[in-house]
Scaffold this motif. Structure first.
Motif, mmCIF file in Angstrom:
data_model
loop_
_atom_site.group_PDB
_atom_site.id
_atom_site.type_symbol
_atom_site.label_atom_id
_atom_site.label_comp_id
_atom_site.label_asym_id
_atom_site.label_seq_id
_atom_site.Cartn_x
_atom_site.Cartn_y
_atom_site.Cartn_z
ATOM 1 N N THR A 852 9.100 8.645 3.100
ATOM 2 C CA THR A 852 9.499 7.681 4.140
ATOM 3 C C THR A 852 10.083 6.418 3.522
ATOM 4 O OG1 THR A 852 7.266 6.849 4.188
ATOM 5 C CG2 THR A 852 7.851 8.470 5.853
ATOM 6 N N GLU A 853 9.538 5.985 2.409
ATOM 7 C CA GLU A 853 10.140 4.801 1.801
ATOM 8 C C GLU A 853 9.878 4.806 0.309
ATOM 9 O OE1 GLU A 853 8.413 1.310 3.485
ATOM 10 O OE2 GLU A 853 6.484 2.229 3.822
ATOM 11 N N GLN A 854 10.719 4.157 -0.444
ATOM 12 C CA GLN A 854 10.459 4.019 -1.869
ATOM 13 C C GLN A 854 11.012 2.701 -2.360
ATOM 14 O OE1 GLN A 854 12.799 6.411 -4.494
ATOM 15 N NE2 GLN A 854 13.858 7.415 -2.814
ATOM 16 N N GLY A 855 10.400 2.222 -3.453
ATOM 17 C CA GLY A 855 10.820 0.935 -3.984
ATOM 18 C C GLY A 855 9.680 0.334 -4.758
ATOM 19 N N SER A 856 9.866 -0.910 -5.213
ATOM 20 C CA SER A 856 8.783 -1.502 -5.999
ATOM 21 C C SER A 856 7.723 -2.047 -5.040
ATOM 22 C CB SER A 856 9.331 -2.648 -6.847
ATOM 23 O OG SER A 856 9.768 -3.665 -5.973
ATOM 24 N N TYR A 857 6.590 -2.431 -5.623
ATOM 25 C CA TYR A 857 5.435 -2.884 -4.852
ATOM 26 C C TYR A 857 5.820 -4.010 -3.896
ATOM 27 C CZ TYR A 857 0.545 -4.325 -4.137
ATOM 28 O OH TYR A 857 -0.666 -4.632 -3.600
ATOM 29 N N GLY A 858 6.488 -4.995 -4.448
ATOM 30 C CA GLY A 858 6.850 -6.163 -3.638
ATOM 31 C C GLY A 858 7.736 -5.776 -2.465
ATOM 32 N N THR A 859 8.773 -4.984 -2.762
ATOM 33 C CA THR A 859 9.715 -4.588 -1.708
ATOM 34 C C THR A 859 8.976 -3.919 -0.566
ATOM 35 O OG1 THR A 859 10.901 -3.789 -3.652
ATOM 36 C CG2 THR A 859 12.041 -3.591 -1.539
ATOM 37 N N LEU A 860 8.082 -2.952 -0.932
ATOM 38 C CA LEU A 860 7.422 -2.171 0.111
ATOM 39 C C LEU A 860 6.496 -3.042 0.949
ATOM 40 C CD1 LEU A 860 6.639 1.153 -1.722
ATOM 41 C CD2 LEU A 860 8.470 0.657 -0.144
#
Length: 1545
Positions: A852-860
């Motif tokens: 459903t989503e991916q990215g770095s910790y902050g982004t998510l």
């Protein structure tokens, strides 16, 4: 023809009158032609092939040996004699008229022949086996034919002066040289360079004579007699017998055959589709309709076999190829054995004819003596050839058997490595292991008897033909009896089979309970529940014994029928023969020939039904094997390995499912993972995280899209897979050892502290499934293996879940994280733990199989999507969980050992693997019983106590002879009177047997007595009547003996099992800690089975063989008393052969079973670790390993087979000698004997060979089996714990107050170990709540063990309400305390039985307890409510529910003192909360001791006891302890507890 030969020799070729006189001789011409030419023709037909190695061999010749020189010199001398004879003839012919042609041709033929022999000797130097079988046979033939010439020349020389001296001398010289050559060729000719090969396997270089008599094996038998054989002593297999070479051929044939079969399968499918209508229609069929088709097909009985799938795709399989493949692979073996068998079958019928001639010779006054001698010699020779052929045939058959088994096992193993997920789902590990053990074994058994399918009918037909010749149509009466007996036997067999099946159920049930008792023995002891369970086992056992008794009765009836058979058959035939026509008089020739023919008939008649039923079973196995081996292979086409810049793993539209037509587990995943990055995959349970990993490894069925992977993989699965090898081997996993890297890896994976605890460091052997490691350790070893493998891409499936929080942090820092060992590798980490997420490069969130989503910790976090919710949900729990986990992982996990229970039958290894499979997922940290205590000790004492280091003693393997006392012990259990009367019954039977035969011999002599008169009728009726009566009494005696023995044996079984069971339940806990459950279960399964069924059979057949031999020898001695002298040397020889053989054979049998289990366990291990093996790409290494394991087992089985042949051929030689001497003595004392008695003695002798063979078999079987009595006895002698109830009973209602006082209390686990509690003194007041804390191994759990006297004091005492607990009985003590154990153990049975096994409480009380334990609503919804059946180990309840059931148990008991050994198992926080509140409210007026692993559960106790290294270091209220610096406040700080309030949930 004759005239031409007369001219050729210059004398008469044949004249029958030569033989009709007492000094018979053959005509000279016959001697010069036929007797010379027979051997030469033989050699010239077969000899030239022996020169072939010379022409085509590129090998260099082996060197010249002394033996070779001797052979060549002797042959050259022979050639010189032939040359001399030729020269002589030429010279004589020149001087006088030309001599007859034969004088020229024979020497010339000989010259050519000896040249050929010289060449053959030389050609054989190219081969390993340097001597030639053809030549050996030629020498034998030549000598046999020469004997006749030899004796006739000698006799003539003695009567008249020698006319032709030179030729006379030359013949004897040449005969002498041939004799020498014959002797020399009996020795093995071994070149110096093949000495090494001979050491490994003498068979390869053995001479022909040594091969056919198995003489080369003797050295092994002597070695086995001198010392028990080890596997190292057993010779290597020949190169062509090794698994690898057999399997190579098999696989080649299999591939072509399977291809054909698959083409057939496609045809079948196409036909079927056509039948079902056009293709579009098929594709649109809905599930419901396809179900209808399924039903329809089920209804069509024609297409029964394997053909019932919905559209046939899964269920149909390529079939009919396996048998073809086997025949094609092993055709040479099959052909050779057919050859031997035919020769044997023909010769079998020669003996009765010779017997007939011999009886005629004895009865006939006029016959010449030389005839008698000739018959005796021919009898001996035919017996000899028969036994040589038979042994070669058997040897070939058994070799075929083990080779078939080897190729099948290898095929199954290889298949298991390449099998697709769908095929793998069809069969569980257990089923696959069963294919390997049971089905391959079935083929092996079938191969031994496969030739009986044509040989039995052949023998039956021949017997009937010969019998018809003797007795005419009256044979049919005998045959009718035989045929009638078949259905009777079949009925008995079927009946006993149903009883057996019923009994297997009882046995399984009993074994299941037994293994549960042993697994939960700790609970039984703590709750004092042993009597209830003992009763349950005994009830099942009683049913089992009742069935067993009925089975034995049936068996005795069937033995009765079988014994009556031969006698009834002869009675029927003879009676009919005599009654039909008064001119028919039974004379000795007829009677005894007929009897020996009937004896020949018995074997094939008995064999045919057995072979047919075995064929049916093999057929079932064929179907199973064809389905498995013809199944789909893994399709890894969706995994690409094309180089793409800047991407290590790329998912493109990847959609994968677990089954071909199943729902997709991950769908449309698009991911690009850059090299060297750390990617975390997170998601709720069941969101497809593990499926993502499996798809990468190629374990799933591809639907669309693909995955591209660059570089090598290393994989850490969620459930660590540990091999049964040393810890070091587990980490190296087949790579080379690089010491520095290895040390680095161990340090990074936090394994150093563990290595110090393990008895032998990294050389410690890890048990199957890593049983002596804790969950956390297993996971770390698994991780270390991956790190060491130095791959490019690391796939880590939640490796940190099984380790404690602080270890997890350490591992992340040193291995996985940005600064860890793997910082430059691509890492894909599936994880539940949130604390590491901020440090990863990329996070992939999965929901229901999609990303459903991916990215770095902050982004998510900023996205406020699924991930943010996930964080909120888990963030809070995470905090508690990390506290909860501080000590969870490595704390001892309770003594719950999931050893397998063993079912009966040959496959105990298999079922073990199977059962273990079932129980492996049972607990996350499944800590074995064996290691629990070693851990506690190890902490105290790293490596000083060498004595306690080896926890599990190796099982004693009995070697050498079994003690006589064991037989006595068994007979005592049967009852000495029973034993005596059984023996008497057998004696009676054989007395009647001898009587029957003597009567028959007297009857046949009537033929001489009433030679030319009419035979009186009353005499005839008397003969038939008494013969019948004696025969019936023989059978009745036997029936009496077998029925008595059945009763006695059942009694012995009852006594022995009772002793074993009651003793095992009364032994102290320490016994279970040092003995693996499997070993105890084995006593109850295998050994009790042996005592129940095998030993009585062995004893009976042994007795009956012994009596049979004695009676036979007795009858021969009655006929010819001188035979008694011959018995003595034969007896001595027999005894020695027996003694030598039995010790070797017994040891080989043991080696076989010892080396067989690794095959199955290695296989089970492979199957359970398949994904790991495939991920690392180690299939080839495992195949090799399997071949090695197989060969070790093969060589011990092969050796055992040869040892049987070695024995049989020697015994049959003894048998042949018995036949020879009985015939010879009959010939010598011709004048004094009647035909009847001779017939009796020789026909008994002909039968004795088999019995001799059987006696050895049964003796060695009995010796092997009686060991079971010894093993059971060993466990009835184990020292018991204190008595359950003593004279001194505690007062009623004790303990009323619940005060506990420890006075300087010391304790140790086993006498040789250090103290665990070192002098504890404290008082615990009535209704006080006390928490006990301490680091792992501080002695917390030992404290509970002491209160229940699971451990007895080494000093000091414990008083409860002022009663010293050591003075009262164990049950009085244990029934009055309550414990909630840390491992929720449940037993198979109803829920009610689990709460109240003694039925002491009413239903209302039980419901009340369930309500308080918050289980009432759950139980009310169950089918059967209180009678709901709990499955093995409580599998059908969740862990939390099991824990609550344990709580309900305690509530029912409601003793004054409650010990709460806090559950470390992953009970969810909710359950934990429930338990805590219930205990606080319900046990308010009891003394509660809580052994805590998580501090916040005991922060509201009245006082806390802190233990360290077995001493109390602090004991005060929690507030006090938190205030002052000390051990407790340190622990609290670690757990994040600052004051007592924050912790309540």
């Amino acid at each position: 023809m004759s005239a031409a030969l007369d001219e050729f020799c210059g004398s008469v070729f044949w004249n029958a009158s030569y033989l009709n006189r007492s000094d018979a001789d053959l005509p000279v011409c016959f001697q010069q032609t036929v007797l010379v030419w027979i051997p030469l023709v033989f050699l010239w037909i077969l000899g030239p092939w022996q020169i072939l190695p010379m022409c085509k061999s590129r090998d260099k010749k082996s060197s010249v040996t002394k033996l070779y020189i001797i052979k060549q010199v002797l042959t050259t001398l022979l050639m010189l004699t032939a040359v001399a004879e030729l020269v002589l003839t030429v010279v004589e012919g020149a001087e006088q008229d030309p001599l007859p042609a034969v004088q020229y041709t024979n020497p010339s033929l000989y010259i050519a022949t000896w040249l050929l022999v010289l060449l053959i000797h030389d050609a054989r130097r190219f081969c390993l086996r340097r001597d030639s079988g053809i030549l050996f046979c030629f020498w034998t033939l030549s000598l046999l034919c020469g004997v006749l010439t030899f004796q006739s020349l000698l006799r003539r020389a003695l009567q008249v002066p020698i006319s032709d001296v030179p030729r006379f001398v030359l013949f004897f010289i040449s005969y002498g040289l041939q004799l020498l050559l014959f002797l020399v060729s009996g020795f093995s000719d071994i070149a110096p360079e093949t000495k090494e090969i001979k050491k490994k396997n003498p068979e390869v270089t053995a001479s022909f004579l040594s091969s056919i008599t198995f003489e080369w094996y003797s050295s092994m038998v002597f070695k086995g007699y001198r010392k028990p054989l080890e596997i190292e002593d057993v010779w290597e297999l020949k190169a062509k017998d090794k698994t690898q070479s057999i399997y190579a051929v098999f696989e080649k044939n299999m591939k072509t055959a399977v291809r054909k079969a698959q083409a057939e399968l496609e045809k079948r499918k196409r036909k079927k589709r056509r039948r079902e209508g056009d293709l579009d229609h098929v594709n649109n069929i809905s599930k419901a309709q396809s179900q209808d088709i399924l039903v329809l097909e089920e209804k069509q009985p024609k297409k029964k076999k394997g053909d019932k799938g919905d559209s046939g795709s899964q269920k149909d399989y390529p079939r009919g190829w396996l048998i073809k493949t086997l025949c094609k692979t092993f055709w040479q073996n099959l052909l050779l054995s057919v050859l031997f068998k035919v020769v044997h079958d023909v010769i079998v019928f020669v003996s009765p004819q010779l017997l007939k001639l011999l009886i005629a010779f004895v009865s006939d006054e006029e016959s010449f003596t030389w005839q008698g001698y000739m018959y005796a010699i021919l009898l001996f020779l035919s017996a000899l050839i028969q036994s040589l052929c038979l042994q070669q045939y058997f040897s070939l058959c058994f070799q075929l058997g083990i080779q078939v088994r080897a190729s099948l096992i290898a095929a199954i193993y290889k298949k298991s490595l390449t099998m697709s997920g769908a095929t793998r789902k069809e069969s569980t590990v257990g089923e696959t292991v069963n294919l390997m053990s049971a089905d391959a074994q079935r083929f092996m058994d079938m191969a031994n008897f496969v030739h009986q399918l044509w040989s039995s009918p052949l023998q039956i037909i021949l017997s009937i033909v010969f019998l018809w010749g003797e007795l005419g149509p009256s044979v049919l009466a005998g045959l009718a009896v035989m045929v009638l007996l078949i259905p009777i036997n079949a009925f008995l067999v079927a009946k006993s089979k149903t009883i057996q099946v019923r009994n297997m159920k009882n046995k399984d049930e009993r074994m299941k309970i037994m293994s549960e008792i042993l697994n939960g023995i700790k609970i039984l002891k703590l709750f004092a529940w042993e009597p209830s369970f003992e009763k349950r086992v005994n009830e099942i056992r009683a049913r089992e014994l009742k069935n067993l008794l009925n089975f034995s009765y049936l068996q005795s009836v069937s033995v009765f029928v079988f014994t009556c058979a031969p006698f009834l058959v002869s009675l029927a035939s003879f009676a009919v023969y005599v009654l039909v026509d008064e001119n028919n008089i039974l004379d000795a020739e007829k009677a005894f020939t007929a009897i020996s023919l009937f004896n020949v008939l018995r074997f094939p008649m008995a064999m045919l039904p057995m072979v047919l039923s075995s064929l049916v079973q093999t057929n079932v196995s064929t179907v199973r094997l064809e389905r498995y081996l013809g199944g789909e292979d893994l399709d890894t086409s969706a995994i690409h390995h094309s180089p793409i810049e800047g991407s290590a793993v790329r998912f493109s539209e990847a959609t994968f499912a677990w089954e071909q037509d199943g729902d997709a587990a991950i769908r449309d995943v698009n991911l690009d993972i850059t090299p060297g990055s750390l990617v975390a995959v997170v998601g709720a349970v069941g969101s497809g995280k593990s499926s993502l990993v499996s798809a990468m490894l190629g374990e799933m069925e591809h639907i669309k899209g693909h995955i591209n992977i660059q570089g090598s993989l290393a994989y850490v699965p969620q459930q660590a897979w540990i091999q049964n090898a040393t810890l070091k081997d587990n980490i190296l996993f087949g790579s080379e050892l690089d010491e520095t890297r290895y040390q680095q890896v161990i340090k990074a994976c936090a394994l150093l502290p563990d290595l110090e605890l393990l008895p032998a460091g990294d050389q410690t052997e890890i048990g199957e499934k890593g049983i002596n490691l804790s969950g956390g350790q297993k996971q770390r070893v698994s991780l270390a293996r991956a790190v060491y493998s130095n791959a490019d891409i690391y796939v880590l499936d939640d490796p940190l879940s099984a380790v404690d929080a602080h270890v997890g942090k350490y591992l992340f820092k040193h291995v996985l994280g940005p600064k860890g060992l793997l910082k430059n590798k691509t890492r894909i980490l599936v994880t539940h733990s949130i604390s590491f997420l901020p440090q990863v490069d990329n996070i992939v969130v999965m929901v229901a199989g999609a990303v459903t989503e991916q990215g770095s910790y902050g982004t998510l976090l900023a996205n406020r999507g699924a991930f943010a919710q996930f964080l909120n949900l888990y963030g809070r729990q995470e905090k508690d969980a990390s506290e909860k986990n501080t000590t969870a992982g490595d704390e001892e996990q309770g003594d719950e050992d999931t050893e397998p229970s063993v079912e009966e039958g040959p496959d105990d290894v298999v079922t073990m693997t199977l059962k273990r499979e079932a129980s492996i997922h049972r607990r996350v940290f499944n800590h074995s019983k064996t290691s629990t205590n070693s851990w506690k000790k190890a902490q105290k004492e790293p490596l000083k106590n060498v004595k306690g280091q080896k926890l599990i003693e190796k099982e004693a393997v009995e070697t050498g002879k079994v003690k006589f006392s064991m037989y006595l012990r068994y007979l005592r259990a049967v009852g000495l009177w029973y034993s005596f009367w059984v023996a008497m019954g057998y004696v009676g039977q054989y007395v009647a047997f001898v009587g029957t035969n003597l009567w028959l011999s007297a009857w046949t002599d009537d033929a001489q007595r009433y030679l030319n008169e009419t035979y009186p009728l009353e005499q005839r009726d008397l003969r038939i009547g008494v013969f019948g009566a004696l025969g019936v009494s023989q059978a009745l005696f036997l029936l009496f003996a077998t029925i008595l023995s059945a009763y006695g044996a059942t009694r012995a079984s009852r006594v022995m099992h009772q002793q074993l069971l009651s003793n095992i339940l009364r032994v102290p806990m320490s016994f279970y800690d040092t003995t693996p459950t499997g070993r105890i279960v084995n006593r109850f399964a295998k050994d009790i089975f042996t005592i129940d069924e095998t030993i009585p059979m062995s004893f009976r057949s042994w007795l009956s063989c012994l009596m049979g031999i004695i009676s036979t020898l007795l009858m021969i001695t009655l006929a010819t008393p001188f035979f008694a002298l011959i018995i003595i040397p034969l007896g001595i020889f027999y005894y020695f052969v027996l003694r030598f053989y039995v010790s070797t054979s017994r040891q080989l049998r043991r080696l076989d079973s010892v080396t067989r289990s690794p095959i199955y366990s290695h296989f089970g291990e492979t199957v359970s670790g398949l994904s790991v093996i495939r991920a690392y790409g180690h299939q080839a290494r495992f195949l090799k390993q399997n071949e090695i394991t197989m060969d070790i087992n093969q060589k011990s089985v092969y050796s055992w087979i040869i040892s049987n042949r070695w024995l049989a051929i020697r015994l049959e030689f003894v048998g042949s000698l018995v036949v020879f001497f009985s015939a010879l003595l009959a010939v010598i004392s011709k004048g004094t004997l009647e035909g009847g008695i001779v017939g009796l003695s020789v026909s008994s002798a002909l039968n004795v060979t088999q019995t001799l063979n059987w006696l050895v078999r049964t003796s060695s079987e009995l010796e092997t089996n009686i060991v079971a009595v010894e093993r059971v006895h060993e466990y009835t002698k184990v020292k018991n714990e204190a008595p359950w109830v003593t004279e001194k009973r505690p007062p009623r209602g004790w303990p009323s107050k619940g005060e506990i006082r420890f006075v300087d209390y010391k304790v140790r686990y086993r006498p040789e170990l250090e103290l665990v509690l070192q002098g504890i003194t404290c008082n615990i007041g009535s209704t006080e709540k006390v928490g006990v804390v301490g680091r792992t191994g501080a002695g917390k759990s030992s404290l509970t063990n002491c209160l229940f006297r699971v451990l007895e004091a080494a000093g000091g005492m414990i008083l409860i309400d002022e009663v010293d607990i050591t003075t009262i009985g164990l049950h009085d003590l244990r029934r009055n305390l309550t414990i909630i154990p840390q491992d929720p153990v449940l037993f198979t049975g109803t829920l009610r039985m689990n709460l109240d096994p003694f039925d002491q409480y009413t239903d209302e009380e039980v419901w009340k307890a369930l309500e308080l334990a918050h289980l009432k609503t759950f139980v009310q919804d169950l089918p059967g409510r209180l009678l709901y059946v709990v499955s093995e180990g409580g599998e059908n309840l969740s862990v939390g529910q099991r824990q609550l059931v344990c709580l309900a148990r305690a509530l029912l008991r409601k003793a004054k003192i409650l010990i709460l050994d806090e559950a470390t198992a992953a009970v969810d926080l909710e359950t934990d909360h429930l338990i805590q509140t219930t205990i606080r409210s319900e046990f308010a007026d009891c003394t509660v001791l809580t052994i805590a692993h998580r501090l916040h559960t005991i922060m509201d106790s009245d006082r806390v006891m802190v233990l360290q290294a077995g001493r109390i270091v602090e004991f005060d209220s929690p507030e006090e302890l938190l205030r002052k610096p000390g051990v407790f406040s340190m622990m609290a700080k670690d757990a994040g507890i600052t004051n007592t309030e924050t912790t309540t949930l």
